[in-house]
Design a protein around this motif. Structure first.
Motif, PDB file in Angstrom:
ATOM      1  N   LEU A  79       8.799  23.392   8.939  1.00 42.12           N
ATOM      2  CA  LEU A  79       7.648  24.434   9.365  1.00 42.12           C
ATOM      3  C   LEU A  79       6.468  23.848   9.417  1.00 42.12           C
ATOM      4  N   GLY A  80       6.285  22.878   8.588  1.00 41.46           N
ATOM      5  CA  GLY A  80       4.828  22.266   8.623  1.00 41.46           C
ATOM      6  C   GLY A  80       4.139  22.713   7.246  1.00 41.46           C
ATOM      7  N   PRO A  81       3.056  21.980   7.190  1.00 34.73           N
ATOM      8  CA  PRO A  81       2.421  22.356   5.825  1.00 34.73           C
ATOM      9  C   PRO A  81       1.504  23.809   6.291  1.00 34.73           C
ATOM     10  N   SER A  82       1.342  24.463   5.003  1.00 35.24           N
ATOM     11  CA  SER A  82       0.712  25.755   5.088  1.00 35.24           C
ATOM     12  C   SER A  82      -0.840  25.602   5.268  1.00 35.24           C
ATOM     13  N   ALA A  83      -1.524  26.626   5.494  1.00 35.36           N
ATOM     14  CA  ALA A  83      -3.023  26.622   6.000  1.00 35.36           C
ATOM     15  C   ALA A  83      -3.866  25.782   4.932  1.00 35.36           C
ATOM     16  N   ALA A  84      -3.445  26.314   3.869  1.00 41.72           N
ATOM     17  CA  ALA A  84      -4.101  25.653   2.500  1.00 41.72           C
ATOM     18  C   ALA A  84      -4.156  24.294   2.242  1.00 41.72           C
ATOM     19  N   GLN A  85      -2.563  23.999   2.398  1.00 37.38           N
ATOM     20  CA  GLN A  85      -2.248  22.550   2.455  1.00 37.38           C
ATOM     21  C   GLN A  85      -2.937  21.778   3.410  1.00 37.38           C
ATOM     22  N   LEU A  86      -3.056  22.384   4.666  1.00 39.27           N
ATOM     23  CA  LEU A  86      -3.738  21.406   5.699  1.00 39.27           C
ATOM     24  C   LEU A  86      -5.097  21.135   5.506  1.00 39.27           C
ATOM     25  N   GLU A  87      -5.859  22.323   4.944  1.00 36.72           N
ATOM     26  CA  GLU A  87      -7.359  22.285   4.658  1.00 36.72           C
ATOM     27  C   GLU A  87      -7.567  21.284   3.597  1.00 36.72           C
TER      28      GLU A  87
ATOM     29  N   LEU B 294       0.832  -1.268  -0.126  1.00 40.05           N
ATOM     30  CA  LEU B 294       0.031   0.027   0.140  1.00 40.05           C
ATOM     31  C   LEU B 294       0.846   1.180  -0.019  1.00 40.05           C
ATOM     32  N   ASN B 295       2.200   1.158  -0.010  1.00 41.77           N
ATOM     33  CA  ASN B 295       3.065   2.372  -0.048  1.00 41.77           C
ATOM     34  C   ASN B 295       2.533   3.339   1.028  1.00 41.77           C
ATOM     35  N   SER B 296       2.357   2.668   2.155  1.00 46.99           N
ATOM     36  CA  SER B 296       1.816   3.691   3.306  1.00 46.99           C
ATOM     37  C   SER B 296       1.841   2.895   4.499  1.00 46.99           C
ATOM     38  N   GLU B 297       2.072   3.392   5.753  1.00 45.74           N
ATOM     39  CA  GLU B 297       2.196   2.768   7.029  1.00 45.74           C
ATOM     40  C   GLU B 297       0.668   2.990   7.516  1.00 45.74           C
ATOM     41  N   ILE B 298      -0.164   3.555   6.986  1.00 49.69           N
ATOM     42  CA  ILE B 298      -1.470   3.982   7.424  1.00 49.69           C
ATOM     43  C   ILE B 298      -1.418   4.260   8.863  1.00 49.69           C
ATOM     44  N   LEU B 299      -0.804   5.518   8.983  1.00 48.84           N
ATOM     45  CA  LEU B 299      -0.727   5.899  10.427  1.00 48.84           C
ATOM     46  C   LEU B 299      -1.909   6.871  10.487  1.00 48.84           C
ATOM     47  N   PRO B 300      -2.113   7.046  12.026  1.00 43.48           N
ATOM     48  CA  PRO B 300      -3.157   7.961  12.554  1.00 43.48           C
ATOM     49  C   PRO B 300      -3.028   9.176  11.749  1.00 43.48           C
ATOM     50  N   GLY B 301      -4.077   9.823  11.128  1.00 44.63           N
ATOM     51  CA  GLY B 301      -3.950  11.231  10.538  1.00 44.63           C
ATOM     52  C   GLY B 301      -3.972  11.043   8.994  1.00 44.63           C
ATOM     53  N   SER B 302      -3.531   9.817   8.445  1.00 43.57           N
ATOM     54  CA  SER B 302      -3.420   9.816   6.991  1.00 43.57           C
ATOM     55  C   SER B 302      -5.014   9.535   6.390  1.00 43.57           C
TER      56      SER B 302
ATOM     57  N   GLN C  42      -2.135  16.892  15.808  1.00 49.99           N
ATOM     58  CA  GLN C  42      -0.493  17.010  15.475  1.00 49.99           C
ATOM     59  C   GLN C  42      -0.144  15.878  14.364  1.00 49.99           C
ATOM     60  N   GLU C  43      -0.785  14.721  14.650  1.00 48.37           N
ATOM     61  CA  GLU C  43      -0.754  13.554  13.715  1.00 48.37           C
ATOM     62  C   GLU C  43      -1.159  13.896  12.571  1.00 48.37           C
ATOM     63  N   ILE C  44      -2.450  14.558  12.242  1.00 47.92           N
ATOM     64  CA  ILE C  44      -3.171  15.102  10.910  1.00 47.92           C
ATOM     65  C   ILE C  44      -1.984  15.777  10.407  1.00 47.92           C
ATOM     66  N   MET C  45      -1.451  16.846  11.012  1.00 52.80           N
ATOM     67  CA  MET C  45      -0.339  17.584  10.520  1.00 52.80           C
ATOM     68  C   MET C  45       0.772  17.320   9.923  1.00 52.80           C
ATOM     69  N   GLN C  46       1.288  16.039  10.874  1.00 50.28           N
ATOM     70  CA  GLN C  46       2.600  15.172  10.362  1.00 50.28           C
ATOM     71  C   GLN C  46       2.187  14.430   9.083  1.00 50.28           C
ATOM     72  N   GLU C  47       1.111  13.770   8.979  1.00 56.00           N
ATOM     73  CA  GLU C  47       0.917  13.201   7.767  1.00 56.00           C
ATOM     74  C   GLU C  47       0.532  14.102   6.587  1.00 56.00           C
ATOM     75  N   CYS C  48      -0.141  15.060   6.715  1.00 55.17           N
ATOM     76  CA  CYS C  48      -0.181  16.165   5.789  1.00 55.17           C
ATOM     77  C   CYS C  48       1.130  16.630   5.424  1.00 55.17           C
ATOM     78  N   ALA C  49       2.221  17.112   6.070  1.00 56.60           N
ATOM     79  CA  ALA C  49       3.394  17.568   5.820  1.00 56.60           C
ATOM     80  C   ALA C  49       4.181  16.231   4.944  1.00 56.60           C
TER      81      ALA C  49
ATOM     82  N   ALA D  50       7.856  12.875   8.547  1.00 61.16           N
ATOM     83  CA  ALA D  50       7.037  12.790   9.836  1.00 61.16           C
ATOM     84  C   ALA D  50       7.999  13.233  11.127  1.00 61.16           C
ATOM     85  N   ASP D  51       9.280  12.603  11.074  1.00 59.82           N
ATOM     86  CA  ASP D  51      10.240  12.715  12.114  1.00 59.82           C
ATOM     87  C   ASP D  51      10.737  13.948  12.077  1.00 59.82           C
ATOM     88  N   LYS D  52      11.079  14.568  11.307  1.00 56.15           N
ATOM     89  CA  LYS D  52      11.491  16.099  11.206  1.00 56.15           C
ATOM     90  C   LYS D  52      10.601  16.904  11.620  1.00 56.15           C
TER      91      LYS D  52
END
Length: 530
Positions: free
Chosen positions: A304-312, A228-236, A251-258, A295-297
């Motif tokens: 810096l993390g994702p922008s507000a638009a990317q997170l949305e 699946l090329n994904s760990e299917i982590l929380p937030g994905s 925070q987990e949603i933001m990590q997976e978004c980034a 995600a580790d970084k």
């Protein structure tokens, strides 16, 4: 460790945890449980090929930690064949199969034509397309894709058909062989999938098509095995498609978004001239390694993390995945298996190796219960240290194995069935009365206007602006009709939520299909074909 132990099953407090056994332990051919194996074989073409786009071997295909002996196809093929024949699995989901050219077409390679198994492979057009892509990019016209094998003495094809529209998704509708140990399983859909390496949106779309096909054929039992090329982590978004259990933090949603946005924006190795079916299988695993690194970084504060638009945008993708799950009512769970890939991380390209959980078996939790699962890299410290493939493991992914017991859906007794039918009839009668009352009220109000409300051709012929009172009436009419429609949709949603469990929703779905030719989501939206 060669011991057996129980492992917890996320999100299933009512399920007994499956028993974990050593990887490779043969499944019981006479058991009443369905055994499933998924395995990314690492196609020989994808080992250190010269990429014509760059003039060099891509880092993800270099396998810098592995020696020539570990990468030798002759040795790897022998080990893979031994693993496949010894496991005795009922269902084998394969990825990165390098097909043999037979005349003008392609066929399952002879070494994979296992005794006692039948197989489903991609269509010839799709295989020709990926062969052309590999010729263009890697200078070798090899067709590479998925295959699905099943043990013929225990499983038979059923009437419905699975999806064969891509080299990366091969499916078949199967049933337990008559008078055999799996006869009680009935019909279920089985898929071998290899999801996109760089796009979470494409991964969601890929699995959503499988769910939609199951819904369209009124099949509630499904098994999906693959890379699946994904760990299917929380937030994905894939996590949302599987029901978000446990519920992710912000925070987990933001990590997976980034991680997801970085992969999509930095994937410079993809073949932009290829089509969606290419799959770019030679890049299958490495971009997902980016996900973990990013995600580790982010967790360490280095990004810096994702922008507000990317997170949305990410949250919208998760909402779409959750809506697909609800509409299809095919509720998948992930078998609790461990890490399957060990390699140098993408952002370092040097030791030590890290591990990722990229290969999975998904199943419908209301019809299947995991009984046995194979151990993974948590039981192989050597592979974690030296990477995959190595002298003992012939692919860059470990195989994942599991067996399942059939758990028949809860039956609805006749009094409960009659009660639901009566409540449905009462709700619909009340809503018809609401519509009639509004229609009468609007007709009465229209009759009191000083000028008629022109409609259709009469309105087009008239060149005069309608009087203000007519315009106000028309606007008010539309608003009241829209408000009633939304109210009735809400009442129908509330009715569905009032049903106790999936079995009662199944019953409602059956009634709506039989009497109104619609499914639950269409009925809620008001699309009734009675």
């Amino acid at each position: 460790s060669m011991s057996c132990r129980l492992v917890s099953l996320p999100g299933s407090t009512s399920m007994a945890p499956p028993l974990q056994v050593p990887k490779g332990r043969a499944f019981d051919c006479m058991s009443s449980s369905l055994s499933v194996l998924t395995y990314n074989l690492l196609a020989p073409l994808y080992v250190r090929p010269l990429d014509k786009r760059t003039g060099s071997v891509q880092p993800f295909a270099a396998f810098g930690w592995a020696d020539e002996v570990a990468l030798s196809w002759t040795g790897r093929r022998e080990k893979i064949l031994s693993e496949l024949t010894n496991c005795k699995a009922d269902l084998i989901c394969l990825q990165e199969v390098q097909f043999e050219r037979i005349g003008n077409g392609f066929a399952l390679p002879s070494w994979l034509q296992l005794s006692g198994y039948d197989a489903r492979i991609p269509g010839q057009t799709q295989l020709a397309n990926i062969a052309a892509r590999n010729k263009r990019v890697l200078d070798e016209p090899a067709a590479i894709g998925n295959a699905l094998l099943w043990r013929t003495e225990r499983l038979k094809p059923a009437g419905a058909d699975g999806a064969q529209d891509a080299t990366t998704c091969v499916g078949c509708c199967l049933r337990g062989a008559p008078h055999g140990p799996l006869e009680h399983f009935g019909s279920f859909l089985a898929y071998s999938v290899h999801l996109d390496a760089a796009s979470e949106a494409k991964r969601v779309q890929h699995l959503s098509r499988c769910l939609s096909l199951a819904k369209s054929q009124n099949i509630i039992s499904m098994v999906i095995g693959g890379d699946l090329n994904s760990e299917i982590l929380p937030g994905s978004a894939l996590g949302a498609l599987l029901g978000d259990d446990p519920k992710p933090s912000e925070q987990e949603i933001m990590q997976e978004c980034a991680a997801g946005m970085w992969i999509s924006n930095s994937d410079e190795t993809g073949d932009s001239s290829g089509d969606a079916d290419d799959g770019d299988g030679d890049e299958a695993a490495q971009p997902s390694d980016k996900s973990a690194a990013t995600a580790d970084k982010l967790q360490d504060g280095a990004e810096l993390g994702p922008s507000a638009a990317q997170l949305e945008e990410w949250k919208q993708l998760r909402a779409t995945a959750a809506a697909t799950r609800s509409k299809s009512r095919v509720f998948l769970a992930r078998c609790p298996t461990g890490a399957t890939r060990a390699a140098w991380p993408f952002d370092r390209q040097g030791p030590p190796c890290e591990t990722w959980r990229l290969d999975h078996i998904l199943f419908t939790r209301r019809t299947l219960r995991p009984k046995i699962v194979w151990s993974a890299l948590e039981s192989d410290p050597l592979a974690c240290r030296v990477g995959l493939p190595n002298a003992h493991c012939p692919s860059d992914h470990l195989p994942v194995g599991a067996s399942f017991e059939f758990a028949p859906p809860t039956a609805i007794d006749e009094p409960k069935r009659a009660d639901i039918a009566a409540r449905l009839k009462q709700l619909e009668a009340a809503q018809v009365e609401q519509v009639n009352r509004l229609h009468k009220a609007l007709c009465d109000e229209e009759a009191q206007l000083s000028s008629p409300v022109l409609t259709g051709k009469d309105r087009k012929k008239s060149r005069e602006q309608p009087p203000a009172e007519v315009m106000e009436f028309i606007r008010g009419k539309r608003q009241r009709q829209k408000a009633l429609k939304l109210l009735q949709q809400s009442e129908r949603e509330k009715f569905v939520r009032s049903l106790e469990g999936e079995a009662e929703q199944d019953m409602l779905d059956d009634v709506l299909r039989a009497t109104r030719n619609v499914q639950i989501d269409e009925w809620i939206d008001g699309h009734v074909n009675a």
